[in-house]
Write a protein that holds these residues in place. Structure first.
Motif, short mmCIF file in Angstrom:
data_model
loop_
_atom_site.label_atom_id
_atom_site.label_comp_id
_atom_site.label_asym_id
_atom_site.label_seq_id
_atom_site.Cartn_x
_atom_site.Cartn_y
_atom_site.Cartn_z
N GLU A 178 -61.71 46.31 101.60
CA GLU A 178 -62.72 46.33 102.41
C GLU A 178 -62.86 47.50 102.79
O GLU A 178 -64.35 48.28 102.83
N THR A 179 -61.98 48.68 103.41
CA THR A 179 -62.12 49.75 103.96
C THR A 179 -61.93 50.87 102.94
O THR A 179 -63.12 51.60 102.64
N ILE A 180 -62.01 50.26 101.50
CA ILE A 180 -61.27 51.52 100.78
C ILE A 180 -62.56 51.53 99.81
O ILE A 180 -63.43 52.08 99.41
N VAL A 181 -63.41 50.10 100.08
CA VAL A 181 -64.78 49.99 99.41
C VAL A 181 -65.85 50.73 100.00
O VAL A 181 -66.88 51.88 99.31
N ASN A 182 -65.55 50.34 101.52
CA ASN A 182 -66.71 51.39 101.83
C ASN A 182 -66.18 53.12 102.47
O ASN A 182 -67.59 53.69 101.82
N ILE A 183 -64.68 53.46 102.02
CA ILE A 183 -64.87 55.20 101.52
C ILE A 183 -65.25 55.74 100.23
O ILE A 183 -66.42 55.87 99.75
N ILE A 184 -65.25 54.40 99.18
CA ILE A 184 -65.99 54.96 97.67
C ILE A 184 -67.33 54.67 98.34
O ILE A 184 -67.89 55.97 97.54
N ASN A 185 -67.64 53.58 99.21
CA ASN A 185 -69.80 53.64 98.34
C ASN A 185 -70.13 54.82 99.37
O ASN A 185 -71.15 55.16 99.45
N THR A 186 -69.32 55.47 100.61
CA THR A 186 -70.52 55.89 101.35
C THR A 186 -69.56 57.41 100.76
O THR A 186 -70.56 58.45 100.82
N GLU A 187 -68.18 57.80 100.00
CA GLU A 187 -68.41 59.34 99.45
C GLU A 187 -68.86 59.51 98.40
O GLU A 187 -69.25 60.55 97.70
N LEU A 188 -68.97 58.25 97.59
CA LEU A 188 -68.88 58.55 96.12
C LEU A 188 -70.31 58.05 95.38
O LEU A 188 -70.99 58.02 94.60
N VAL A 189 -70.41 57.03 95.52
CA VAL A 189 -72.24 56.28 95.03
C VAL A 189 -72.98 56.94 95.02
O VAL A 189 -73.54 57.63 96.95
N GLY A 190 -73.99 57.19 94.10
CA GLY A 190 -75.65 57.77 93.89
C GLY A 190 -74.59 59.39 93.81
O GLY A 190 -75.37 60.42 92.81
N LYS A 191 -73.91 59.71 93.41
CA LYS A 191 -73.25 60.41 92.73
C LYS A 191 -72.97 60.84 91.37
O LYS A 191 -72.37 60.11 90.52
N PRO A 192 -73.66 62.02 90.87
CA PRO A 192 -72.79 61.80 88.66
C PRO A 192 -71.20 61.45 88.78
O PRO A 192 -70.89 62.19 89.76
N LEU A 193 -71.16 60.62 88.04
CA LEU A 193 -69.92 60.92 87.54
C LEU A 193 -68.63 61.86 87.16
O LEU A 193 -67.60 61.49 87.91
N LYS A 194 -69.62 63.38 86.88
CA LYS A 194 -68.19 63.91 86.65
C LYS A 194 -67.58 64.67 88.27
O LYS A 194 -66.75 65.27 88.71
N ASP A 195 -69.39 64.44 89.32
CA ASP A 195 -68.82 65.32 91.00
C ASP A 195 -67.42 63.49 90.91
O ASP A 195 -66.92 64.28 91.63
N VAL A 196 -68.13 62.45 90.41
CA VAL A 196 -66.80 61.71 90.99
C VAL A 196 -65.59 61.71 91.08
O VAL A 196 -64.29 61.50 91.59
N MET A 197 -65.26 62.14 89.28
CA MET A 197 -64.56 62.46 88.83
C MET A 197 -63.48 63.69 89.55
O MET A 197 -62.55 63.60 90.28
N ASP A 198 -64.27 65.10 90.02
CA ASP A 198 -63.64 65.61 90.86
C ASP A 198 -63.46 65.38 92.36
O ASP A 198 -62.43 65.96 92.50
N LYS A 199 -63.77 64.54 92.74
CA LYS A 199 -63.73 64.06 93.84
C LYS A 199 -62.03 63.05 94.47
O LYS A 199 -62.01 63.32 95.40
#
Length: 348
Positions: A178-199
């Motif tokens: 659940e913590t991992i999901v929260n990290i991904i959703n907080t940090e990455l959701v809503g961002k372009p896929l290329k930015d997600v890959m960089d992060k």
């Protein structure tokens, strides 16, 4: 090469292509003279046929005195003579009925367009999801624990494309997931896929190590899923239609042809995703021996800031080009309207 034809030679070429498309039989001078719109003798027709043959636009067959179009003849016809046919009432009704269904994802609309295109042409149809570029974003992420060792990861793009994958992740509690999901959703959701890959390369691994001892395996799987989501998605319908006009060819050629058309990477190389409007490529122009007896008609649909995609028909070189070009042109317009409407509804 630029050919200069007389009006009568153009008419003769059109009649040869029309009759050969309809019957599959070589066309002779006597039949041509009878079909000609004005009175003309068989001798005159033979002279014009000889001129067309000398230019390489028609060929003589081994088993008949008649003539058939060459690839160059089809090319001249498509570039200079063909007029797209308007949709008949039945075709319009099929498109409207099909697109009036309820769709939850872009994928479903584009897949439906492949079915409609195949049904209307009786050929094999391929349709590509819109290439979204910077507009393709991570829309959501979930992890579902299946048992003590197996976890399902699910990602969703902002276009509704869903990717899921099951993998092994031992010694991780539900709270950690659940913590991992929260990290991904907080940090990455809503961002372009290329930015997600960089992060994923820099920021996320450092955060993950607080909750998973070795996050590399999970991050690699997550990265692979993002790669898959970012690829062109191709939808295919009507594959078996290729069998309908294969009687005179070597049926053994169909298996490698199906293999070629069954892989997304191969299809993407054959069909130009950057083609404009409606284009026709014939036989040897496709630069693949397996496709020498086929033509591909493509139509690009433009969704403005949401990207663009392609619809395509694969059929024999002996296809009714005016009819198929008309269908491809009309369907791409209707698909464009439907997809733009979907995006507008999604943004409201």
């Amino acid at each position: 090469m630029i050919w200069v034809l007389t009006d009568r030679q153009k008419d003769i070429l059109q009649i040869i292509i029309r009759d050969y498309t309809r019957t599959g039989m070589p066309v002779g001078s006597k039949a041509l003279a009878e079909e000609f719109p004005t009175h003309v003798s068989s001798a005159t027709v033979r002279n014009d046929m000889a001129a067309l043959e000398s230019k390489g636009l028609i060929n003589k067959t081994h088993f008949s005195s008649g003539r058939v179009p060459s690839i160059e003849g089809y090319r001249y016809y498509v570039d200079n003579l063909v007029q797209p046919d308007p949709l008949d009432e039945g075709a319009e009704d099929l498109i409207k009925t099909s697109f009036n269904s309820e769709f939850n994802r872009i994928d479903e609309i584009v897949q439906e367009s492949a079915k409609v295109l195949s049904d209307l042409t009786n050929y094999m149809a391929l349709t590509f999801n819109p290439e979204s570029g910077d507009n393709l974003k991570l829309g959501g992420f979930r992890l579902v624990k299946l048992d003590d060792r197996q976890v399902m990861a699910i990602i969703v793009t902002n276009t509704g494309h869903v990717i899921d994958k099951i993998f092994r992740l031992a010694n991780v509690s539900s709270e950690q997931l659940e913590t991992i999901v929260n990290i991904i959703n907080t940090e990455l959701v809503g961002k372009p896929l290329k930015d997600v890959m960089d992060k994923l390369k820099f920021d996320i691994p450092m955060l993950m190590t607080k909750y998973i001892q070795t996050p590399e395996g999970f991050l690699k799987i997550f990265g692979d899923m993002l790669d898959e989501a970012g690829r062109d998605k191709v939808h295919v319908d009507g594959e078996l239609n290729l069998l309908k006009f294969a009687e005179r060819q070597n049926i053994d050629r169909l298996k490698p042809l199906y293999n070629l058309l069954g892989t997304e990477d191969s299809v993407s190389k054959i069909i130009d995703p950057n083609s404009k409007d409606v284009q026709v490529r014939i036989g040897g122009e496709l630069r693949n021996d397996l496709l020498k007896d086929y033509s591909i008609i493509t139509g690009t649909y433009d969704l403005k800031e949401y990207g663009h995609g392609v619809i395509a028909v694969i059929g024999p070189t002996r296809m009714p080009y005016s009819k198929v070009i008309g269908i491809v042109g009309a369907l791409r317009e209707e698909l464009t309207k439907k997809l733009l409407g979907y995006y507008d509804d999604d943004n409201d």
